[in-house]
Design an enzyme around this catalytic site. Structure first.
Site, PDB file in Angstrom:
ATOM      1  N   LEU A 121      -2.181  13.757   0.274  1.00  0.00           N
ATOM      2  CA  LEU A 121      -2.009  12.304   0.289  1.00  0.00           C
ATOM      3  C   LEU A 121      -3.358  11.640   0.042  1.00  0.00           C
ATOM      4  O   LEU A 121      -4.376  12.061   0.606  1.00  0.00           O
ATOM      5  CB  LEU A 121      -1.458  11.834   1.640  1.00  0.00           C
ATOM      6  CG  LEU A 121       0.006  12.158   1.957  1.00  0.00           C
ATOM      7  CD1 LEU A 121       0.338  11.720   3.380  1.00  0.00           C
ATOM      8  CD2 LEU A 121       0.942  11.482   0.971  1.00  0.00           C
ATOM      9  N   ASP A 122      -3.379  10.591  -0.792  1.00  0.00           N
ATOM     10  CA  ASP A 122      -4.594   9.805  -0.966  1.00  0.00           C
ATOM     11  C   ASP A 122      -5.018   9.218   0.378  1.00  0.00           C
ATOM     12  O   ASP A 122      -4.168   8.970   1.246  1.00  0.00           O
ATOM     13  CB  ASP A 122      -4.359   8.672  -1.964  1.00  0.00           C
ATOM     14  CG  ASP A 122      -4.101   9.181  -3.383  1.00  0.00           C
ATOM     15  OD1 ASP A 122      -4.548  10.299  -3.701  1.00  0.00           O
ATOM     16  OD2 ASP A 122      -3.452   8.457  -4.164  1.00  0.00           O
ATOM     17  N   PRO A 123      -6.322   8.969   0.570  1.00  0.00           N
ATOM     18  CA  PRO A 123      -6.782   8.432   1.861  1.00  0.00           C
ATOM     19  C   PRO A 123      -6.049   7.176   2.316  1.00  0.00           C
ATOM     20  O   PRO A 123      -5.788   7.014   3.511  1.00  0.00           O
ATOM     21  CB  PRO A 123      -8.270   8.155   1.599  1.00  0.00           C
ATOM     22  CG  PRO A 123      -8.657   9.175   0.577  1.00  0.00           C
ATOM     23  CD  PRO A 123      -7.452   9.302  -0.318  1.00  0.00           C
TER      24      PRO A 123
END
Length: 320
Positions: A40-42
């Protein structure tokens, strides 16, 4: 100490990476062998499956489809196709009604070609695209085939230019690209506003637990571990007897018939039936099954080599 063998589903907060979550879980459980399924992206929150111990070897065999809930912001083009990137351009969006939004969404449903964002983990000429993008390079990233099984409009806010949606899609789908391409189709540009993953690798948000405390993870009571069979409920099972188990532990093929298999407790719905995430695995397109030992525990993974032979793929507690 007994090394845990199973999965924990983390509700990832915004502002940290998926690897940060893995590092924290290593400290909580006091083990090194920890992995995650589906980066997951930050800025993205939600379901992040964490594999503990030998369960890391099961990650390629979990269902790859994922679900998200989020919002698309019209009128903004950014370098990363979300609101964390640099603003490239800004313009007004047209007057639209719900029916018109639905019509714009329709071309993105089903099996489509999608180009990943410039800021992504895709390899371009042997290097991650995001590394080249951060050096200011612009590159051509080839489009690839993905499947969006469900794209549901939840709300359209004309005043704010925001489209709220649910999406269920195949592994490898970039929701940032979906936002970008929708904006280009409408003609005003768009980027992803916010995103939460609600389902991944067969796990859902109702199973997710908060990430343990950052300051004192070693003092945190470890969350409950879901047994491996929970994650493998989409696959049929083969129960071994004692003689078969001895052969299995040595990595030998098992003679069996397909009618000896127990059907999958929770077979995948038609919109989830896609290949496992590891598409380079030579057995990915074969009929995989879970092998159960005499105690009713996971002994490994196998596939049908032919109608009467089961070939080991993953063997736990191997001998010899």
């Amino acid at each position: 100490m007994t090394v845990p063998f199973g999965f924990v589903v983390i509700d990832k907060p915004a502002g940290i990476t998926s690897h940060d979550c893995v590092s924290r879980m290593r400290r909580v459980f006091g083990i090194k062998r920890v992995g995650h399924g589906g980066t997951l992206d930050p800025a993205v929150t939600g379901v992040l499956p964490i594999a503990l111990g030998h369960a890391t070897r099961l990650l390629p065999y979990l269902p790859g489809a994922k679900s998200y809930r989020g919002s698309i912001q019209l009128g903004q083009r950014t370098s990363s196709d979300d609101q964390q990137g640099d603003l490239i351009s800004k313009q007004a969006w047209p007057e639209l009604n719900t029916a018109e939004i639905e019509a714009y969404l329709e071309p993105f449903r089903g099996r489509i070609q999608q180009r990943p964002p410039q800021v992504s983990a895709v390899h371009v000429q042997g290097e991650r695209a995001h590394a080249r993008a951060r050096r200011g390079e612009t590159m051509e990233i080839p489009a690839r085939t993905i499947t969006i099984d469900r794209l549901q409009l939840l709300n359209w806010n004309q005043q704010l230019g925001q489209i709220d949606f649910n999406v269920h899609c195949s592994s490898g789908t970039y929701i940032r690209s979906l936002a970008r391409d929708l904006g280009e189709l409408i003609g005003c540009g768009a980027c992803l506003g916010w995103l939460k993953r609600t389902q991944a690798l067969g796990f859902h948000e109702q199973q997710a637990v908060p990430l343990p405390d950052r300051d004192n993870p070693a003092l945190t009571t470890p969350p409950a571990v879901l047994p491996p069979l929970t994650a493998l409920a989409h696959l049929p099972r083969l129960q071994l007897n004692e003689e078969e188990q001895e052969s299995w532990s040595c990595g030998r093929r098992i003679t069996a018939h397909q009618d000896q298999c127990q059907p999958a407790p929770k077979p995948l719905a038609s919109d989830q039936q896609e290949s496992a995430p590891n598409q380079t695995d030579p057995s990915a397109n074969k009929s995989m099954l879970v092998v159960i030992d005499c105690r009713g525990e996971v002994a490994g993974m196998a596939y049908w080599e032919d109608n009467a032979t089961v070939k080991p793929k993953v063997v736990f507690n191997a001998q010899g």
